[in-house]
Design an enzyme around this catalytic site. Structure first.
Site, PDB file in Angstrom:
ATOM      1  N   SER A 177      39.009  47.634  43.868  1.00 23.00           N
ATOM      2  CA  SER A 177      38.776  49.055  44.103  1.00 23.00           C
ATOM      3  C   SER A 177      37.852  49.626  43.040  1.00 23.00           C
ATOM      4  O   SER A 177      37.893  49.205  41.874  1.00 23.00           O
ATOM      5  CB  SER A 177      40.107  49.819  44.074  1.00 23.00           C
ATOM      6  OG  SER A 177      39.882  51.222  44.136  1.00 23.00           O
ATOM      7  N   LYS A 220      43.714  47.082  39.499  1.00 16.65           N
ATOM      8  CA  LYS A 220      42.466  46.730  40.173  1.00 16.65           C
ATOM      9  C   LYS A 220      41.387  46.322  39.166  1.00 16.65           C
ATOM     10  O   LYS A 220      40.518  45.496  39.485  1.00 16.65           O
ATOM     11  CB  LYS A 220      42.000  47.881  41.063  1.00 16.65           C
ATOM     12  CG  LYS A 220      42.892  48.078  42.285  1.00 16.65           C
ATOM     13  CD  LYS A 220      42.966  46.810  43.132  1.00 16.65           C
ATOM     14  CE  LYS A 220      43.794  46.976  44.383  1.00 16.65           C
ATOM     15  NZ  LYS A 220      43.828  45.756  45.231  1.00 16.65           N
TER      16      LYS A 220
END
Length: 230
Positions: free
Chosen positions: A132, A159
């Site tokens: 992400s 992430k």
């Protein structure tokens, strides 16, 4: 024919990725923790189903054994993930962190440990890790981007770890193409369907990486617009 396994593929980005890769001619394994939902999704798509809980070593190993017995694997897409609890940062606990990191980060180590032996038998071994922009140090410091407005210590940092794992595995396993994809702000259950992108738009980068040929780059991080900032 290319065989692909997608974790967390019974809904959202995973489901749409499966649909698009089936359309592209892949044989697709829908991997999901919940057997009834996973089988229903696989049946609706015309895909294969394998039960796989990314937080459980034995479950991941069992899934790898099934896939191996059915002919092996060419593409592994690590898609499963959770946001974790929605509460003030000061109220987050170590147990919360362990839950998020087990699902989002340690899961990739589990799947790599189980599936790399299968991927090594492929002529075009490929791994796509769904990360992400919320884990991008550049993006979260750029006030013109939506990532700068999101405060989610566990999810965002997990992430960041996924993206670094991607780089490290790509260096450790140079015979494979191992890349990371940022779906962008996509309407899924993960964000209460608040994202401005459709799931098709959100899977553009994932599908691109899954379809790249053996001469494509490794250790990269992209979104649907191209190379993304780390």
């Amino acid at each position: 024919m290319t065989t692909t396994l997608i974790t967390g593929a019974n809904k959202g980005l995973g489901y749409e990725t499966a649909r698009r890769l089936l359309e592209a001619g892949h044989t697709v394994w829908v991997a999901a923790r919940d057997e009834s939902r996973g089988r229903a999704a696989a049946d609706a798509l015309g895909a294969r189903f394998v039960q796989l809980d990314v937080t459980d070593d034995a479950s991941v190993q069992a899934a790898a054994a099934i896939v191996a017995a059915e002919g092996g694997l060419d593409v592994l897409i690590n898609n499963a993930g959770i946001t974790g609890p929605h509460r003030d940062a000061a109220d987050l606990t170590g147990a919360d962190a362990l839950e998020v990191y087990s699902t989002n980060v340690a899961s990739i180590v589990r799947t790599m440990h189980a599936f790399v032996p299968l991927l090594r038998r492929s002529e075009n071994p490929t791994v796509v890790n769904v990360t992400s922009g919320l884990g991008s140090f550049t993006a979260v410091h750029d006030t013109s981007r939506v990532e700068a407005s999101v405060v989610s210590p566990l999810y965002n940092s997990s992430k960041s770890a996924v993206t670094m794992l991607t780089v490290q595995y790509s260096r450790a396993l140079p015979e494979m193409r191992i890349n990371a994809a940022d779906p962008g702000y996509t309407a899924t259950d993960l964000n209460g369907n608040s994202g401005h992108q459709t799931v098709t738009e959100g899977t553009d980068a994932v599908v691109e990486l899954a379809l790249r040929g053996p001469d494509g780059p490794t250790g990269t991080f992209i979104d649907r617009s191209g190379v993304a900032p780390f």
